[in-house]
Design an enzyme around this catalytic site. Structure first.
Site, PDB file in Angstrom:
ATOM      1  N   ASN A 170       8.895  30.248  67.382  1.00 23.48           N
ATOM      2  CA  ASN A 170       7.761  31.248  67.293  1.00 23.48           C
ATOM      3  C   ASN A 170       7.829  31.178  69.058  1.00 23.48           C
ATOM      4  OD1 ASN A 170       7.099  28.809  66.882  1.00 23.48           O
ATOM      5  ND2 ASN A 170       5.031  28.812  65.897  1.00 23.48           N
ATOM      6  N   GLU A 188       4.318  32.377  71.141  1.00 23.96           N
ATOM      7  CA  GLU A 188       3.328  32.385  70.519  1.00 23.96           C
ATOM      8  C   GLU A 188       2.095  33.410  72.279  1.00 23.96           C
ATOM      9  OE1 GLU A 188       0.919  28.602  69.447  1.00 23.96           O
ATOM     10  OE2 GLU A 188       1.423  29.375  67.738  1.00 23.96           O
ATOM     11  N   ASN A 189       1.088  33.218  71.956  1.00 23.29           N
ATOM     12  CA  ASN A 189       0.792  34.236  73.371  1.00 23.29           C
ATOM     13  C   ASN A 189      -0.878  33.735  73.385  1.00 23.29           C
ATOM     14  OD1 ASN A 189      -0.731  36.485  75.067  1.00 23.29           O
ATOM     15  ND2 ASN A 189       1.578  37.009  75.158  1.00 23.29           N
ATOM     16  N   CYS A 194       6.468  34.956  65.534  1.00 24.34           N
ATOM     17  CA  CYS A 194       6.517  33.879  64.847  1.00 24.34           C
ATOM     18  C   CYS A 194       8.316  33.903  64.553  1.00 24.34           C
ATOM     19  CB  CYS A 194       6.790  34.714  63.039  1.00 24.34           C
ATOM     20  SG  CYS A 194       5.155  34.603  62.576  1.00 24.34           S
ATOM     21  N   GLU A 200      10.746  33.991  62.574  1.00 28.48           N
ATOM     22  CA  GLU A 200      11.653  34.369  61.655  1.00 28.48           C
ATOM     23  C   GLU A 200      11.820  35.933  62.152  1.00 28.48           C
ATOM     24  OE1 GLU A 200       8.741  33.067  60.535  1.00 28.48           O
ATOM     25  OE2 GLU A 200       9.168  32.523  58.837  1.00 28.48           O
ATOM     26  N   CYS A 233       5.660  33.814  56.663  1.00 24.84           N
ATOM     27  CA  CYS A 233       4.036  34.922  56.545  1.00 24.84           C
ATOM     28  C   CYS A 233       4.318  36.023  55.833  1.00 24.84           C
ATOM     29  CB  CYS A 233       3.605  35.073  57.529  1.00 24.84           C
ATOM     30  SG  CYS A 233       4.268  36.406  58.601  1.00 24.84           S
ATOM     31  N   CYS A 260       6.220  38.278  57.906  1.00 29.52           N
ATOM     32  CA  CYS A 260       7.738  38.328  58.440  1.00 29.52           C
ATOM     33  C   CYS A 260       8.002  38.437  56.630  1.00 29.52           C
ATOM     34  CB  CYS A 260       8.134  36.895  58.614  1.00 29.52           C
ATOM     35  SG  CYS A 260       7.672  36.279  60.378  1.00 29.52           S
TER      36      CYS A 260
HETATM   37  N1  THU Z   1       4.919  31.449  62.156  1.00 26.41           N
HETATM   38  C1  THU Z   1       5.442  31.338  61.948  1.00 26.41           C
HETATM   39  O1  THU Z   1       7.076  31.445  63.506  1.00 26.41           O
HETATM   40  N2  THU Z   1       6.414  31.882  60.920  1.00 26.41           N
HETATM   41  C2  THU Z   1       5.755  31.913  59.640  1.00 26.41           C
HETATM   42  O2  THU Z   1       5.948  32.619  59.028  1.00 26.41           O
HETATM   43  C3  THU Z   1       3.858  31.398  59.735  1.00 26.41           C
HETATM   44  C4  THU Z   1       3.550  31.140  61.318  1.00 26.41           C
HETATM   45  C5  THU Z   1       3.785  30.313  63.734  1.00 26.41           C
HETATM   46  C6  THU Z   1       3.148  31.532  64.143  1.00 26.41           C
HETATM   47  C7  THU Z   1       2.560  31.125  64.999  1.00 26.41           C
HETATM   48  O3  THU Z   1       3.111  30.191  66.038  1.00 26.41           O
HETATM   49  C8  THU Z   1       2.556  29.250  64.269  1.00 26.41           C
HETATM   50  O4  THU Z   1       3.428  29.779  63.558  1.00 26.41           O
HETATM   51  C9  THU Z   1       0.828  29.235  63.680  1.00 26.41           C
HETATM   52  O5  THU Z   1       0.734  29.874  62.413  1.00 26.41           O
END
Ligand code: THU
Length: 130
Positions: A42, A44-45, A53, A55, A86, A89
Site C-alpha cells: 500500500n 498512502e498519501n 492498496c 493488491e 477491499c 481491489c
Molecule cells: N489496504 C490495502 O492495501 N488493501 C486492502 O484491500 C484494504 C486496505 C490499505 C489501504 C490503507 O493504506 C491501509 O490498508 C488501511 O486502510
C-alpha cells in the site's frame, strides 16, 4: 511455487509499505500462469483518498510488465486476524481473473484460501456495458 512461498513474497512486499497514516502495512504477491510473481504494497498519501492498496499496486505492476494472466494472489498483513481485500481491489482483480485464488496470510503463519468469485459474487463486468 508453494502457497507459503507466495505468502512470503507478499510479506516481503509489505516491508516496503508506505503507510504513515494508518500504520497498517499490507503486502500482495500476484502469481501469473508462467510462474512469474509481481508484488505490491500500500502507498498512502496525505490526501487520504489518493491511497493505493497493495493488491491494486500489484495488479498495476503485473500489467505494466505485460502480464494479465493471474492465477493466485497472496495478501499479507501483520495482524492477528485475517484481512480481506477491499471491495475496490476485488473489482480490480475481477477485471482479469474472476476465479482468482486468493490466499490471506497473517503474522502467525496461518492462512486461508478463497476464490474471488466467492468474495465478489455477481460482479459488474465488461459484458454488462452494452
Ligand atoms: N489496504 C490495502 O492495501 N488493501 C486492502 O484491500 C484494504 C486496505 C490499505 C489501504 C490503507 O493504506 C491501509 O490498508 C488501511 O486502510
Amino acid at each position: 511455487m508453494t502457497d507459503r512461498k507466495l505468502l512470503e513474497r507478499a510479506a516481503e512486499a509489505m516491508a516496503n509499505a508506505y503507510a504513515p497514516y494508518s500504520r497498517f502495512p499490507v503486502g500482495a504477491a500476484l502469481e501469473c500462469e508462467d510462474g512469474s510473481v509481481f508484488t505490491g504494497c500500500n502507498v498512502e498519501n496525505c490526501a487520504l483518498g489518493c491511497t493505493m492498496c497493495a493488491e491494486s499496486v500489484a495488479v498495476g505492476n503485473a500489467v505494466s510488465h505485460g502480464h494479465t494472466d493471474f492465477v493466485r494472489l497472496a495478501v499479507f498483513t501483520r495482524g492477528t486476524g485475517y484481512r480481506y481485500p477491499c471491495g475496490e481491489c476485488r473489482q480490480v482483480l475481477n477485471e482479469f481473473a474472476p476465479n482468482l485464488e486468493i490466499l490471506i496470510g497473517r503474522a502467525d503463519g496461518r492462512y486461508v484460501s478463497y476464490h474471488l468469485d466467492d468474495l465478489l459474487p455477481n460482479p459488474f463486468n465488461s459484458s454488462q456495458l452494452e
